[in-house]
Scaffold this motif. Structure first.
Motif, PDB file in Angstrom:
ATOM      1  N   MET A   1      -2.338 -10.645  31.723  1.00 13.30           N
ATOM      2  CA  MET A   1      -2.908 -11.958  31.922  1.00 13.30           C
ATOM      3  C   MET A   1      -4.295 -11.784  32.543  1.00 13.30           C
ATOM      4  SD  MET A   1      -1.485 -15.287  34.115  1.00 13.30           S
ATOM      5  CE  MET A   1       0.133 -15.097  33.473  1.00 13.30           C
ATOM      6  N   ASN A   2      -5.250 -12.596  32.117  1.00 14.90           N
ATOM      7  CA  ASN A   2      -6.572 -12.569  32.725  1.00 14.90           C
ATOM      8  C   ASN A   2      -6.787 -13.861  33.519  1.00 14.90           C
ATOM      9  OD1 ASN A   2      -7.597 -14.644  30.977  1.00 14.90           O
ATOM     10  ND2 ASN A   2      -8.044 -13.105  29.410  1.00 14.90           N
ATOM     11  N   ILE A   3      -7.933 -13.975  34.178  1.00 18.76           N
ATOM     12  CA  ILE A   3      -8.169 -15.119  35.063  1.00 18.76           C
ATOM     13  C   ILE A   3      -8.196 -16.435  34.285  1.00 18.76           C
ATOM     14  CG2 ILE A   3     -10.687 -14.881  35.040  1.00 18.76           C
ATOM     15  CD1 ILE A   3      -8.561 -15.887  38.099  1.00 18.76           C
ATOM     16  N   LYS A   4      -8.754 -16.446  33.092  1.00 17.55           N
ATOM     17  CA  LYS A   4      -8.791 -17.672  32.299  1.00 17.55           C
ATOM     18  C   LYS A   4      -7.389 -18.105  31.899  1.00 17.55           C
ATOM     19  CE  LYS A   4     -10.949 -20.063  28.447  1.00 17.55           C
ATOM     20  NZ  LYS A   4     -10.030 -21.136  28.665  1.00 17.55           N
TER      21      LYS A   4
ATOM     22  N   PRO B   1     -16.187 -13.118  36.941  1.00 15.26           N
ATOM     23  CA  PRO B   1     -15.642 -11.753  36.813  1.00 15.26           C
ATOM     24  C   PRO B   1     -16.698 -10.680  37.056  1.00 15.26           C
ATOM     25  CG  PRO B   1     -15.345 -13.026  34.775  1.00 15.26           C
ATOM     26  CD  PRO B   1     -16.187 -13.837  35.688  1.00 15.26           C
ATOM     27  N   ASP B   2     -16.252  -9.543  37.600  1.00 10.50           N
ATOM     28  CA  ASP B   2     -17.123  -8.379  37.703  1.00 10.50           C
ATOM     29  C   ASP B   2     -17.430  -7.902  36.292  1.00 10.50           C
ATOM     30  OD1 ASP B   2     -16.923  -8.515  40.457  1.00 10.50           O
ATOM     31  OD2 ASP B   2     -15.494  -6.850  40.630  1.00 10.50           O
ATOM     32  N   VAL B   3     -18.639  -7.459  36.072  1.00 12.87           N
ATOM     33  CA  VAL B   3     -19.052  -7.015  34.734  1.00 12.87           C
ATOM     34  C   VAL B   3     -18.215  -5.841  34.254  1.00 12.87           C
ATOM     35  CG1 VAL B   3     -20.979  -6.065  33.397  1.00 12.87           C
ATOM     36  CG2 VAL B   3     -21.396  -7.865  35.081  1.00 12.87           C
ATOM     37  N   ASP B   4     -17.953  -4.881  35.139  1.00 17.42           N
ATOM     38  CA  ASP B   4     -17.230  -3.673  34.733  1.00 17.42           C
ATOM     39  C   ASP B   4     -15.713  -3.790  34.847  1.00 17.42           C
ATOM     40  OD1 ASP B   4     -17.595  -3.855  37.467  1.00 17.42           O
ATOM     41  OD2 ASP B   4     -17.730  -1.695  37.783  1.00 17.42           O
ATOM     42  N   ASN B   5     -15.194  -4.860  35.470  1.00 16.90           N
ATOM     43  CA  ASN B   5     -13.748  -5.051  35.587  1.00 16.90           C
ATOM     44  C   ASN B   5     -13.441  -6.548  35.632  1.00 16.90           C
ATOM     45  OD1 ASN B   5     -11.033  -5.045  36.073  1.00 16.90           O
ATOM     46  ND2 ASN B   5     -11.125  -3.839  37.944  1.00 16.90           N
ATOM     47  N   PRO B   6     -13.169  -7.166  34.483  1.00 17.96           N
ATOM     48  CA  PRO B   6     -12.963  -8.614  34.439  1.00 17.96           C
ATOM     49  C   PRO B   6     -11.690  -9.102  35.138  1.00 17.96           C
ATOM     50  CG  PRO B   6     -12.602  -7.643  32.277  1.00 17.96           C
ATOM     51  CD  PRO B   6     -13.114  -6.550  33.159  1.00 17.96           C
ATOM     52  N   ASN B   7     -10.789  -8.188  35.524  1.00 25.63           N
ATOM     53  CA  ASN B   7      -9.596  -8.610  36.265  1.00 25.63           C
ATOM     54  C   ASN B   7      -9.873  -8.783  37.756  1.00 25.63           C
ATOM     55  OD1 ASN B   7      -7.880  -8.860  34.117  1.00 25.63           O
ATOM     56  ND2 ASN B   7      -7.274  -6.712  34.169  1.00 25.63           N
ATOM     57  N   GLU B   8     -11.124  -8.536  38.157  1.00 24.55           N
ATOM     58  CA  GLU B   8     -11.545  -8.751  39.541  1.00 24.55           C
ATOM     59  C   GLU B   8     -12.883  -9.466  39.519  1.00 24.55           C
ATOM     60  OE1 GLU B   8     -11.559  -5.309  42.076  1.00 24.55           O
ATOM     61  OE2 GLU B   8      -9.856  -4.431  41.011  1.00 24.55           O
ATOM     62  N   GLY B   9     -13.180 -10.163  40.605  1.00 23.63           N
ATOM     63  CA  GLY B   9     -14.475 -10.820  40.662  1.00 23.63           C
ATOM     64  C   GLY B   9     -14.610 -11.736  41.855  1.00 23.63           C
TER      65      GLY B   9
ATOM     66  N   ILE C   1     -16.898 -21.998  49.922  1.00 22.70           N
ATOM     67  CA  ILE C   1     -16.347 -20.703  50.299  1.00 22.70           C
ATOM     68  C   ILE C   1     -16.542 -19.751  49.122  1.00 22.70           C
ATOM     69  CG2 ILE C   1     -14.238 -19.458  50.903  1.00 22.70           C
ATOM     70  CD1 ILE C   1     -13.154 -22.174  51.943  1.00 22.70           C
ATOM     71  N   ILE C   2     -16.875 -18.518  49.421  1.00 20.25           N
ATOM     72  CA  ILE C   2     -16.918 -17.487  48.384  1.00 20.25           C
ATOM     73  C   ILE C   2     -15.938 -16.401  48.794  1.00 20.25           C
ATOM     74  CG2 ILE C   2     -18.852 -16.258  49.425  1.00 20.25           C
ATOM     75  CD1 ILE C   2     -19.798 -15.636  46.514  1.00 20.25           C
ATOM     76  N   GLY C   3     -15.169 -15.936  47.847  1.00 19.28           N
ATOM     77  CA  GLY C   3     -14.192 -14.896  48.113  1.00 19.28           C
ATOM     78  C   GLY C   3     -14.077 -13.968  46.930  1.00 19.28           C
ATOM     79  N   ARG C   4     -12.988 -13.246  46.878  1.00 19.70           N
ATOM     80  CA  ARG C   4     -12.719 -12.308  45.790  1.00 19.70           C
ATOM     81  C   ARG C   4     -11.377 -12.637  45.171  1.00 19.70           C
ATOM     82  NH1 ARG C   4     -16.219  -9.210  43.570  1.00 19.70           N
ATOM     83  NH2 ARG C   4     -14.612  -7.701  43.089  1.00 19.70           N
ATOM     84  N   TYR C   5     -11.242 -12.359  43.882  1.00 14.98           N
ATOM     85  CA  TYR C   5      -9.952 -12.494  43.209  1.00 14.98           C
ATOM     86  C   TYR C   5      -9.626 -11.192  42.504  1.00 14.98           C
ATOM     87  CZ  TYR C   5     -11.918 -12.828  38.478  1.00 14.98           C
ATOM     88  OH  TYR C   5     -12.548 -12.550  37.294  1.00 14.98           O
ATOM     89  N   LYS C   6      -8.340 -11.009  42.278  1.00 13.84           N
ATOM     90  CA  LYS C   6      -7.868  -9.851  41.512  1.00 13.84           C
ATOM     91  C   LYS C   6      -6.593 -10.260  40.797  1.00 13.84           C
ATOM     92  CE  LYS C   6      -6.437  -5.053  41.833  1.00 13.84           C
ATOM     93  NZ  LYS C   6      -6.281  -3.881  42.693  1.00 13.84           N
ATOM     94  N   ILE C   7      -6.531  -9.984  39.508  1.00 21.54           N
ATOM     95  CA  ILE C   7      -5.319 -10.183  38.717  1.00 21.54           C
ATOM     96  C   ILE C   7      -4.634  -8.825  38.623  1.00 21.54           C
ATOM     97  CG2 ILE C   7      -4.370 -10.724  36.439  1.00 21.54           C
ATOM     98  CD1 ILE C   7      -5.386 -13.232  37.528  1.00 21.54           C
TER      99      ILE C   7
END
Length: 188
Positions: free
Chosen positions: A1-4, A90-98, A112-118
């Motif tokens: 699963m991806n973020i979208k 998403p991070d350019v080199d790893n779309p499952n994080e950003g 707020i700005i934070g980080r996500y990871k799938i």
């Protein structure tokens, strides 16, 4: 699963039940909410405004949503309501994080700005730090119509709160076949 896919699967109306444990005071608190998650196009003005606040190109956003809630906590007859705009970058080199951008517009507007990871299990982990608070939240689908969340908030003064939330979709799953298949594979 991806973020979208995670955002798409989250779309709809949910009934939420949360139990919080205030660790310093050894107190429990229950709350119930109605939550509506609406997927937003990344070219919507509120998404563009939020991206520009952090000097991020709106074209780099993978997806965005507006979350609206009405909540009542046990022992408190006053309802709390509000809304929040969420944008994933998403991070350019790893779309499952950003990066995870959030604007909360309940009583006062806060960004707020934070980080996500799938994770490989399809669970979404959000980490944020703002003012004197750090938060980590993990969300996952037990089935297409049942979503779970655990959250730990830690303040710099040592005060911590842990909560568990179960959310039940009110009505059927989103109509998109791909989202349904994604949820079924995540639940397996």
């Amino acid at each position: 699963m991806n973020i979208k896919e995670f955002f798409d699967l989250s779309a709809g109306k949910w009934f939420s039940h949360r139990t919080s444990h205030h660790l310093a005071f050894q107190q429990f608190e229950d709350g119930k909410s109605d939550i509506v998650v609406e997927i937003l196009a990344t070219d919507r003005p509120e998404v563009i405004k939020l991206c520009q606040r952090y000097e991020i190109s709106p074209s780099s956003a993978a997806c965005s949503a507006k979350v609206t809630w009405n909540e009542i906590m046990e022992g408190n007859q006053k309802k709390d309501s509000g809304s929040s705009v969420l944008v994933s970058i998403p991070d350019v080199d790893n779309p499952n994080e950003g990066k995870f951008l959030q604007e909360i517009g309940s009583t006062k507007e806060t960004s707020i700005i934070g980080r996500y990871k799938i994770g490989s299990d399809g669970a979404l982990t959000l980490t944020t730090e703002y003012e004197n608070v750090s938060a980590e939240e993990r969300l996952w689908f037990a089935s297409p119509n049942l979503r779970m969340r655990v959250r730990v908030l830690k303040r710099s003064d040592g005060f911590s709160t842990a909560s568990f939330t179960s959310e039940i979709r009110m009505g059927g799953i989103p109509s998109t076949k791909k989202v349904s298949e994604t949820a079924n594979s995540a639940a397996s």
